[in-house]
Design an enzyme around this catalytic site. Structure first.
Site, PDB file in Angstrom:
ATOM      1  NE  ARG A 111      -4.066  -1.951   1.996  1.00 55.04           N
ATOM      2  CZ  ARG A 111      -4.011  -2.967   2.851  1.00 55.04           C
ATOM      3  NH1 ARG A 111      -3.129  -2.977   3.820  1.00 55.04           N
ATOM      4  NH2 ARG A 111      -4.856  -3.962   2.716  1.00 55.04           N
ATOM      5  CE  LYS A 133       0.001  13.731 -15.069  1.00 56.87           C
ATOM      6  NZ  LYS A 133      -0.264  14.307 -16.408  1.00 56.87           N
ATOM      7  CD  GLU A 175       7.896  16.048 -23.098  1.00 55.19           C
ATOM      8  OE1 GLU A 175       7.671  15.138 -23.910  1.00 55.19           O
ATOM      9  OE2 GLU A 175       6.990  16.708 -22.553  1.00 55.19           O
ATOM     10  CE  LYS A 203       6.349  16.960 -14.542  1.00 52.20           C
ATOM     11  NZ  LYS A 203       6.104  15.845 -15.405  1.00 52.20           N
ATOM     12  CD  GLU A 213      -3.086  16.737 -16.326  1.00 51.07           C
ATOM     13  OE1 GLU A 213      -1.902  16.389 -16.270  1.00 51.07           O
ATOM     14  OE2 GLU A 213      -3.858  16.368 -17.206  1.00 51.07           O
ATOM     15  NE  ARG A 217       1.466  16.876 -13.414  1.00 52.94           N
ATOM     16  CZ  ARG A 217       2.033  15.997 -12.614  1.00 52.94           C
ATOM     17  NH1 ARG A 217       1.742  15.977 -11.340  1.00 52.94           N
ATOM     18  NH2 ARG A 217       2.906  15.121 -13.074  1.00 52.94           N
ATOM     19  CG  ASN A 221      -0.661  17.171 -20.939  1.00 53.00           C
ATOM     20  OD1 ASN A 221       0.269  16.384 -20.842  1.00 53.00           O
ATOM     21  ND2 ASN A 221      -1.725  17.126 -20.156  1.00 53.00           N
ATOM     22  CG  HIS A 224       2.361  16.312 -24.615  1.00 54.63           C
ATOM     23  ND1 HIS A 224       3.211  17.390 -24.615  1.00 54.63           N
ATOM     24  CD2 HIS A 224       3.063  15.292 -24.050  1.00 54.63           C
ATOM     25  CE1 HIS A 224       4.371  17.045 -24.068  1.00 54.63           C
ATOM     26  NE2 HIS A 224       4.305  15.782 -23.719  1.00 54.63           N
ATOM     27  CG  HIS A 228      -0.773  12.033 -26.275  1.00 56.88           C
ATOM     28  ND1 HIS A 228      -1.247  12.772 -25.213  1.00 56.88           N
ATOM     29  CD2 HIS A 228       0.460  11.613 -25.897  1.00 56.88           C
ATOM     30  CE1 HIS A 228      -0.336  12.783 -24.243  1.00 56.88           C
ATOM     31  NE2 HIS A 228       0.705  12.100 -24.641  1.00 56.88           N
ATOM     32  CG  HIS A 240       6.465  11.258 -26.079  1.00 61.42           C
ATOM     33  ND1 HIS A 240       5.106  11.365 -26.258  1.00 61.42           N
ATOM     34  CD2 HIS A 240       6.792  12.158 -25.121  1.00 61.42           C
ATOM     35  CE1 HIS A 240       4.622  12.280 -25.433  1.00 61.42           C
ATOM     36  NE2 HIS A 240       5.631  12.781 -24.738  1.00 61.42           N
TER      37      HIS A 240
HETATM   38  N1  GLY Z   1       4.044  14.895 -18.381  1.00 58.76           N
HETATM   39  C1  GLY Z   1       3.015  15.733 -17.950  1.00 58.76           C
HETATM   40  C2  GLY Z   1       2.848  15.787 -16.472  1.00 58.76           C
HETATM   41  O1  GLY Z   1       3.676  15.277 -15.748  1.00 58.76           O
HETATM   42  O2  GLY Z   1       1.865  16.341 -16.008  1.00 58.76           O
END
Ligand code: GLY
Length: 337
Positions: A111, A133, A175, A203, A213, A217, A221, A224, A228, A240
């Site tokens: 957990r 993430k 990126e 970031k 997000e 946040r 993107n 992106h 995507h 990517h």
């Molecule tokens: N790669 C986008 C984020 O971490 O929100």
């Protein structure tokens, strides 16, 4: 030069150590109580780590198909057989696939077990390893199962980037290009190590302001949405970061058509991408219906077609965009069918 950037998340805040030789800081980033470290990596990653506690390497397969629930089950079973406890630590050593998988395994094992990332790709250092993430793919789509699980610390040793294949390194620059439009610094004026640290700082600031997000946040993107879609439709043989580079030019073209930015700002996008030696368009015609369908499936598209766009107030999500504008802008990044 070594720079330490803090991701400001109160009691879950953590340091990202950036620069040549940053890997030496790894033992200082581990939780104090950790007696053992499970190192998750891939056979081809040319980086060995010395965490300063008892450790064992748990290799996972190379390639997107290994970013799966089966890999999580296998890792967690191997952790259990080795006797890893939740007072210990998982260390992800690799690019985005490794840190996503190691982070998700850590998020769910007992957990929740601390994780530290050692990012070995440019894309990982400026994006994937920071911000918590984690997740894996399902046959139905990419990153459909996951968790927010902030690391305990992150190492971005820029000396390691010399080991990357030239195409992987260049894709990381795609990126990096997005950060030129998100922060206040003139990134082009900075030496490379400081540029990586500046991206990490942007970031960290965005994640600190909007961890899950809920709003801001989404600016991460930038570029992106088309990227995507290009990756999902396939057939373009794009990494990517290469897809993001084209997505940034596309987003600038959309913003221009909506009167949000002028032509010189579009040219800034194109020149930056070209300056990073990345393509600004795809080689084959795009199917506008398919692309719009994929835009509609984007996680951000909860209230109509949404793109992250540049504008007078900076980069921000814009909803309810006229589909004709989106289709017209495709002609600026692809040959017409
Ligand atoms: N790669 C986008 C984020 O971490 O929100």
């Amino acid at each position: 030069m070594i720079t330490t950037v803090c991701v400001p998340l109160a009691e879950r805040g953590y340091d990202v150590v950036v620069g040549e030789g940053a890997i030496d800081a790894l033992p200082t980033l581990l939780p104090r109580a950790a007696r053992r470290a499970a190192i998750v990596t891939q056979p081809g990653i040319p980086v060995t780590v010395e965490p300063g506690v008892a450790h064992e390497v748990f290799a996972i397969g190379d390639g997107e198909e290994h970013k799966s629930l089966a890999t999580i089950e296998s890792l967690c079973r191997r952790f259990a057989r080795w006797g890893l406890t939740r007072a210990d630590v998982v260390i992800g050593v690799g690019g985005g696939i490794v840190t996503d998988v190691a982070g998700f395994a850590a998020a769910t094992y007992h957990r929740g077990t601390p994780v530290v990332h050692v990012a070995t790709t440019l894309l990982g250092q400026i994006d994937a390893a920071i911000g918590g993430k984690t997740g894996v793919n399902l046959p139905e789509g990419k990153n459909l199962v996951g968790a927010f699980w902030q690391p305990h610390g992150v190492v971005c040793d820029t000396a390691v980037l010399a080991t990357l294949a030239p195409r992987d390194y260049a894709a990381g620059l795609g990126e990096m290009a997005k950060y030129h439009f998100l922060g206040r610094d003139d990134l082009e004026a900075l030496p490379f190590d400081e540029r990586v640290a500046a991206c990490v700082r942007i970031k960290a600031e965005v994640v600190g302001a909007d961890e899950r997000e809920g709003g801001r946040r989404a600016v991460l993107n930038y570029g992106h949405t088309l990227a995507h879609a290009l990756e999902t439709t396939g057939g373009f043989d794009l990494l990517h970061g290469e897809a993001v580079a084209i997505g940034l030019v596309y987003a600038a073209e959309v913003a221009h058509r909506l009167g949000r930015i002028d032509e010189s700002r579009v040219a800034e996008h194109r020149d930056l991408i070209a300056g990073y030696d990345l393509a600004t368009r795809v080689a084959a015609p795009l199917d506008p219906h398919r692309i719009l369908e994929l835009f509609g499936r984007d996680k951000k598209a909860t209230t109509g077609l949404t793109l992250v766009l540049d504008g007078p107030d900076g980069v921000e999500p814009v909803t309810g965009i006229d589909p004709d504008v989106l289709v017209d802008a495709l002609t600026a990044v692809s040959p017409i069918s």
